[in-house]
Write a protein that holds these residues in place. Structure first.
Motif, PDB file in Angstrom:
ATOM      1  N   MET A  54       0.844  -1.189   0.000  1.00 39.52           N
ATOM      2  CA  MET A  54       0.000   0.000   0.000  1.00 39.52           C
ATOM      3  C   MET A  54       0.882   1.242   0.000  1.00 39.52           C
ATOM      4  O   MET A  54       1.637   1.467   0.951  1.00 39.52           O
ATOM      5  CB  MET A  54      -0.924  -0.002   1.222  1.00 39.52           C
ATOM      6  CG  MET A  54      -1.739  -1.286   1.359  1.00 39.52           C
ATOM      7  SD  MET A  54      -2.936  -1.210   2.696  1.00 39.52           S
ATOM      8  CE  MET A  54      -1.847  -1.109   4.104  1.00 39.52           C
ATOM      9  N   ASN A  55       0.794   2.011  -1.054  1.00 41.00           N
ATOM     10  CA  ASN A  55       1.571   3.242  -1.192  1.00 41.00           C
ATOM     11  C   ASN A  55       0.641   4.448  -1.238  1.00 41.00           C
ATOM     12  O   ASN A  55      -0.560   4.323  -1.471  1.00 41.00           O
ATOM     13  CB  ASN A  55       2.409   3.189  -2.471  1.00 41.00           C
ATOM     14  CG  ASN A  55       3.408   2.058  -2.482  1.00 41.00           C
ATOM     15  OD1 ASN A  55       3.925   1.659  -1.433  1.00 41.00           O
ATOM     16  ND2 ASN A  55       3.699   1.525  -3.660  1.00 41.00           N
ATOM     17  N   SER A  56       1.203   5.608  -1.035  1.00 38.13           N
ATOM     18  CA  SER A  56       0.445   6.869  -1.087  1.00 38.13           C
ATOM     19  C   SER A  56      -0.816   6.781  -0.246  1.00 38.13           C
ATOM     20  O   SER A  56      -1.917   7.126  -0.688  1.00 38.13           O
ATOM     21  CB  SER A  56       0.089   7.196  -2.539  1.00 38.13           C
ATOM     22  OG  SER A  56       1.248   7.320  -3.333  1.00 38.13           O
ATOM     23  N   LEU A  57      -0.648   6.306   0.965  1.00 39.94           N
ATOM     24  CA  LEU A  57      -1.800   6.083   1.828  1.00 39.94           C
ATOM     25  C   LEU A  57      -2.507   7.378   2.189  1.00 39.94           C
ATOM     26  O   LEU A  57      -1.876   8.439   2.344  1.00 39.94           O
ATOM     27  CB  LEU A  57      -1.371   5.344   3.088  1.00 39.94           C
ATOM     28  CG  LEU A  57      -1.137   3.842   2.871  1.00 39.94           C
ATOM     29  CD1 LEU A  57      -0.286   3.257   3.982  1.00 39.94           C
ATOM     30  CD2 LEU A  57      -2.466   3.107   2.775  1.00 39.94           C
ATOM     31  N   LYS A  58      -3.825   7.269   2.313  1.00 33.10           N
ATOM     32  CA  LYS A  58      -4.671   8.408   2.644  1.00 33.10           C
ATOM     33  C   LYS A  58      -5.423   8.121   3.944  1.00 33.10           C
ATOM     34  O   LYS A  58      -5.645   6.952   4.277  1.00 33.10           O
ATOM     35  CB  LYS A  58      -5.694   8.627   1.529  1.00 33.10           C
ATOM     36  CG  LYS A  58      -5.097   8.810   0.146  1.00 33.10           C
ATOM     37  CD  LYS A  58      -6.185   8.885  -0.911  1.00 33.10           C
ATOM     38  CE  LYS A  58      -5.610   9.045  -2.304  1.00 33.10           C
ATOM     39  NZ  LYS A  58      -6.677   9.118  -3.344  1.00 33.10           N
ATOM     40  N   PRO A  59      -5.851   9.140   4.654  1.00 36.24           N
ATOM     41  CA  PRO A  59      -6.628   8.895   5.882  1.00 36.24           C
ATOM     42  C   PRO A  59      -7.851   8.016   5.625  1.00 36.24           C
ATOM     43  O   PRO A  59      -8.224   7.219   6.505  1.00 36.24           O
ATOM     44  CB  PRO A  59      -7.028  10.304   6.315  1.00 36.24           C
ATOM     45  CG  PRO A  59      -5.925  11.171   5.809  1.00 36.24           C
ATOM     46  CD  PRO A  59      -5.539  10.566   4.480  1.00 36.24           C
ATOM     47  N   GLU A  60      -8.449   8.110   4.466  1.00 33.61           N
ATOM     48  CA  GLU A  60      -9.629   7.296   4.172  1.00 33.61           C
ATOM     49  C   GLU A  60      -9.293   5.827   3.943  1.00 33.61           C
ATOM     50  O   GLU A  60     -10.196   5.004   3.780  1.00 33.61           O
ATOM     51  CB  GLU A  60     -10.395   7.847   2.965  1.00 33.61           C
ATOM     52  CG  GLU A  60      -9.543   8.109   1.744  1.00 33.61           C
ATOM     53  CD  GLU A  60      -9.109   9.567   1.640  1.00 33.61           C
ATOM     54  OE1 GLU A  60      -8.710  10.157   2.675  1.00 33.61           O
ATOM     55  OE2 GLU A  60      -9.149  10.101   0.504  1.00 33.61           O
ATOM     56  N   ASP A  61      -8.011   5.473   3.929  1.00 34.75           N
ATOM     57  CA  ASP A  61      -7.616   4.066   3.869  1.00 34.75           C
ATOM     58  C   ASP A  61      -7.617   3.421   5.252  1.00 34.75           C
ATOM     59  O   ASP A  61      -7.398   2.207   5.364  1.00 34.75           O
ATOM     60  CB  ASP A  61      -6.217   3.921   3.263  1.00 34.75           C
ATOM     61  CG  ASP A  61      -6.167   4.345   1.807  1.00 34.75           C
ATOM     62  OD1 ASP A  61      -5.179   5.008   1.424  1.00 34.75           O
ATOM     63  OD2 ASP A  61      -7.104   4.013   1.052  1.00 34.75           O
ATOM     64  N   THR A  62      -7.844   4.206   6.287  1.00 33.52           N
ATOM     65  CA  THR A  62      -7.890   3.676   7.638  1.00 33.52           C
ATOM     66  C   THR A  62      -8.998   2.641   7.766  1.00 33.52           C
ATOM     67  O   THR A  62     -10.162   2.922   7.451  1.00 33.52           O
ATOM     68  CB  THR A  62      -8.111   4.807   8.654  1.00 33.52           C
ATOM     69  OG1 THR A  62      -6.981   5.672   8.647  1.00 33.52           O
ATOM     70  CG2 THR A  62      -8.319   4.248  10.051  1.00 33.52           C
ATOM     71  N   ALA A  63      -8.624   1.450   8.210  1.00 39.95           N
ATOM     72  CA  ALA A  63      -9.581   0.348   8.293  1.00 39.95           C
ATOM     73  C   ALA A  63      -8.886  -0.886   8.863  1.00 39.95           C
ATOM     74  O   ALA A  63      -7.658  -0.924   8.973  1.00 39.95           O
ATOM     75  CB  ALA A  63     -10.144   0.013   6.907  1.00 39.95           C
ATOM     76  N   VAL A  64      -9.685  -1.868   9.210  1.00 38.12           N
ATOM     77  CA  VAL A  64      -9.155  -3.200   9.461  1.00 38.12           C
ATOM     78  C   VAL A  64      -9.106  -3.917   8.116  1.00 38.12           C
ATOM     79  O   VAL A  64     -10.117  -3.957   7.394  1.00 38.12           O
ATOM     80  CB  VAL A  64     -10.024  -3.981  10.456  1.00 38.12           C
ATOM     81  CG1 VAL A  64      -9.484  -5.402  10.641  1.00 38.12           C
ATOM     82  CG2 VAL A  64     -10.073  -3.264  11.811  1.00 38.12           C
ATOM     83  N   TYR A  65      -7.955  -4.461   7.787  1.00 41.61           N
ATOM     84  CA  TYR A  65      -7.756  -5.145   6.505  1.00 41.61           C
ATOM     85  C   TYR A  65      -7.789  -6.655   6.739  1.00 41.61           C
ATOM     86  O   TYR A  65      -7.092  -7.167   7.621  1.00 41.61           O
ATOM     87  CB  TYR A  65      -6.434  -4.723   5.889  1.00 41.61           C
ATOM     88  CG  TYR A  65      -6.513  -3.359   5.258  1.00 41.61           C
ATOM     89  CD1 TYR A  65      -6.589  -2.211   6.052  1.00 41.61           C
ATOM     90  CD2 TYR A  65      -6.546  -3.193   3.872  1.00 41.61           C
ATOM     91  CE1 TYR A  65      -6.697  -0.952   5.481  1.00 41.61           C
ATOM     92  CE2 TYR A  65      -6.648  -1.949   3.291  1.00 41.61           C
ATOM     93  CZ  TYR A  65      -6.728  -0.831   4.098  1.00 41.61           C
ATOM     94  OH  TYR A  65      -6.835   0.420   3.537  1.00 41.61           O
ATOM     95  N   TYR A  66      -8.591  -7.317   5.921  1.00 39.41           N
ATOM     96  CA  TYR A  66      -8.785  -8.747   6.035  1.00 39.41           C
ATOM     97  C   TYR A  66      -8.306  -9.468   4.776  1.00 39.41           C
ATOM     98  O   TYR A  66      -8.579  -9.027   3.655  1.00 39.41           O
ATOM     99  CB  TYR A  66     -10.265  -9.074   6.217  1.00 39.41           C
ATOM    100  CG  TYR A  66     -10.894  -8.514   7.453  1.00 39.41           C
ATOM    101  CD1 TYR A  66     -11.485  -7.262   7.455  1.00 39.41           C
ATOM    102  CD2 TYR A  66     -10.908  -9.249   8.642  1.00 39.41           C
ATOM    103  CE1 TYR A  66     -12.083  -6.747   8.601  1.00 39.41           C
ATOM    104  CE2 TYR A  66     -11.492  -8.743   9.789  1.00 39.41           C
ATOM    105  CZ  TYR A  66     -12.081  -7.492   9.753  1.00 39.41           C
ATOM    106  OH  TYR A  66     -12.669  -6.992  10.887  1.00 39.41           O
ATOM    107  N   CYS A  67      -7.657 -10.582   4.991  1.00 41.03           N
ATOM    108  CA  CYS A  67      -7.316 -11.507   3.927  1.00 41.03           C
ATOM    109  C   CYS A  67      -8.437 -12.540   3.836  1.00 41.03           C
ATOM    110  O   CYS A  67      -8.990 -12.947   4.870  1.00 41.03           O
ATOM    111  CB  CYS A  67      -5.991 -12.172   4.285  1.00 41.03           C
ATOM    112  SG  CYS A  67      -5.391 -13.388   3.112  1.00 41.03           S
ATOM    113  N   ALA A  68      -8.762 -12.952   2.629  1.00 40.68           N
ATOM    114  CA  ALA A  68      -9.859 -13.900   2.454  1.00 40.68           C
ATOM    115  C   ALA A  68      -9.611 -14.770   1.232  1.00 40.68           C
ATOM    116  O   ALA A  68      -8.854 -14.392   0.325  1.00 40.68           O
ATOM    117  CB  ALA A  68     -11.184 -13.162   2.302  1.00 40.68           C
ATOM    118  N   ALA A  69     -10.251 -15.918   1.226  1.00 43.00           N
ATOM    119  CA  ALA A  69     -10.145 -16.831   0.094  1.00 43.00           C
ATOM    120  C   ALA A  69     -11.526 -17.373  -0.265  1.00 43.00           C
ATOM    121  O   ALA A  69     -12.274 -17.800   0.626  1.00 43.00           O
ATOM    122  CB  ALA A  69      -9.213 -17.992   0.417  1.00 43.00           C
TER     123      ALA A  69
END
Length: 124
Positions: free
Chosen positions: A83-98
């Protein structure tokens, strides 16, 4: 069963970068497409990125296209999200899924396996 564990989250300033990892166990993920989703406070879980079994095909949400890159190392049974050029709106819990083996998709309802998530906070 596939167990997924995300790592790499943290606090970063706007414009910065983070690399998330998703380590799988229980089964090889080489037969699975893999996805990243995220959920911000008070919002629904949303699709971020998806990669095919071989890594030869990827899809991204419009909001992250050009800034995030999904990749995988099947030998290490691991998927990444740069993740590059991160923005405040990228704030979140990130989940991996299959999704189920042999399937592809970017709907949270179509996923068969989920990690517990890693928190990414982007300060302004």
């Amino acid at each position: 069963q596939v167990q997924l564990v995300e790592t790499g989250g943290g606090l970063v300033q706007a414009g910065g970068s983070l690399r998330l990892s998703c380590a799988a166990s229980g089964r090889t993920i080489s037969n699975y497409a893999m996805d990243w989703f995220r959920q911000a406070p008070g919002k629904e879980r949303e699709f971020v990125a998806e990669i095919s079994w071989s890594g030869g095909s990827t899809n991204y949400a419009d909001s992250v296209k050009g800034r995030f890159t999904i990749s995988r190392d099947n030998a290490k049974n691991t998927v990444y999200l740069q993740m590059n050029s991160l923005k405040p709106e990228d704030t979140a819990v990130y989940y991996c899924a299959a999704p189920p083996v042999g399937a592809r998709g970017w709907s949270s309802g179509g996923m068969a396996y989920w990690g517990k998530g890693t928190l990414v906070t982007v300060s302004s």
